[in-house]
Design an enzyme around this catalytic site. Structure first.
Site, mmCIF file in Angstrom:
data_model
loop_
_atom_site.group_PDB
_atom_site.id
_atom_site.type_symbol
_atom_site.label_atom_id
_atom_site.label_comp_id
_atom_site.label_asym_id
_atom_site.label_seq_id
_atom_site.Cartn_x
_atom_site.Cartn_y
_atom_site.Cartn_z
ATOM 1 N N TRP A 12 -88.628 -37.067 0.675
ATOM 2 C CA TRP A 12 -88.980 -35.959 1.918
ATOM 3 C C TRP A 12 -88.383 -36.042 2.999
ATOM 4 O O TRP A 12 -87.609 -35.137 3.740
ATOM 5 C CB TRP A 12 -90.454 -35.844 2.113
ATOM 6 C CG TRP A 12 -90.899 -34.701 3.021
ATOM 7 C CD1 TRP A 12 -91.355 -35.016 4.462
ATOM 8 C CD2 TRP A 12 -90.803 -33.488 2.763
ATOM 9 N NE1 TRP A 12 -91.646 -33.639 4.964
ATOM 10 C CE2 TRP A 12 -91.366 -32.901 3.936
ATOM 11 C CE3 TRP A 12 -90.365 -32.810 1.614
ATOM 12 C CZ2 TRP A 12 -91.349 -31.424 3.948
ATOM 13 C CZ3 TRP A 12 -90.393 -31.555 1.897
ATOM 14 C CH2 TRP A 12 -90.830 -30.662 2.841
ATOM 15 N N GLU A 63 -74.931 -32.391 -3.722
ATOM 16 C CA GLU A 63 -74.727 -31.957 -2.288
ATOM 17 C C GLU A 63 -75.366 -32.977 -1.420
ATOM 18 O O GLU A 63 -74.673 -33.388 -0.420
ATOM 19 C CB GLU A 63 -75.075 -30.513 -1.960
ATOM 20 C CG GLU A 63 -74.965 -30.311 -0.403
ATOM 21 C CD GLU A 63 -73.350 -30.064 -0.316
ATOM 22 O OE1 GLU A 63 -72.752 -30.933 0.688
ATOM 23 O OE2 GLU A 63 -72.401 -29.215 -0.864
ATOM 24 N N GLU A 79 -62.395 -42.952 12.997
ATOM 25 C CA GLU A 79 -60.933 -42.757 12.885
ATOM 26 C C GLU A 79 -60.340 -42.293 11.420
ATOM 27 O O GLU A 79 -61.173 -42.521 10.471
ATOM 28 C CB GLU A 79 -60.273 -44.203 13.241
ATOM 29 C CG GLU A 79 -60.553 -44.648 14.402
ATOM 30 C CD GLU A 79 -59.989 -45.836 14.827
ATOM 31 O OE1 GLU A 79 -59.083 -46.281 14.054
ATOM 32 O OE2 GLU A 79 -60.659 -46.340 15.901
ATOM 33 N N ASP A 89 -63.106 -36.441 -0.279
ATOM 34 C CA ASP A 89 -62.721 -35.692 -0.964
ATOM 35 C C ASP A 89 -63.152 -35.458 -2.559
ATOM 36 O O ASP A 89 -63.515 -34.437 -3.104
ATOM 37 C CB ASP A 89 -61.192 -35.561 -1.229
ATOM 38 C CG ASP A 89 -60.275 -35.327 -0.033
ATOM 39 O OD1 ASP A 89 -61.211 -34.588 0.924
ATOM 40 O OD2 ASP A 89 -59.241 -35.514 -0.050
#
Length: 117
Positions: A12, A63, A79, A89
């Site tokens: 949760w 997601e 950085e 990616d």
């Protein structure tokens, strides 16, 4: 039982954190809220309706994992790092693939509803 309770609280808390910090997660929760009634309008069987809802939940799951990867990567370094960029990616690509799967399931269900299949 205590472990189950802690796991539920942690889940949760993770969802709440994702909702607060990520627009994509908020959008996918809206998509899930819309998918619930739409699946019952479009789906031709209970199994199809569950599939339609499950693929939207799959997108949300991927997601959440992508967000976790990105947050961890940002914690390692802010950085520019080409390997971390590649990891981010890949997480993004996973979300894209999940969205394609969801789109295919929903398009098939819609086609089934209108008699194309």
């Amino acid at each position: 039982m205590h472990r189950l309770w802690r796991a539920t609280v942690n889940s949760w808390n993770g969802l709440r954190s994702g909702i607060r910090s990520e627009q994509a997660i908020r959008e996918e929760l809206v998509a899930l809220a819309l998918a619930l009634p739409l699946a019952f309008l479009i789906g031709t069987s209970m199994a199809r309706r569950l599939e339609m809802i499950a693929v939207v939940m799959l997108v949300l799951t991927v997601e959440l994992l992508n967000t976790a990867i990105e947050k961890l990567a940002d914690r390692v370094t802010l950085e520019h790092d080409s390997q971390i960029g590649r990891v981010k990616d890949l997480g993004s690509a996973a979300v894209g693939v999940a969205l394609l799967i969801a789109g295919m399931v929903w398009l098939f269900a819609l086609g089934e509803r209108v008699g194309m299949f």
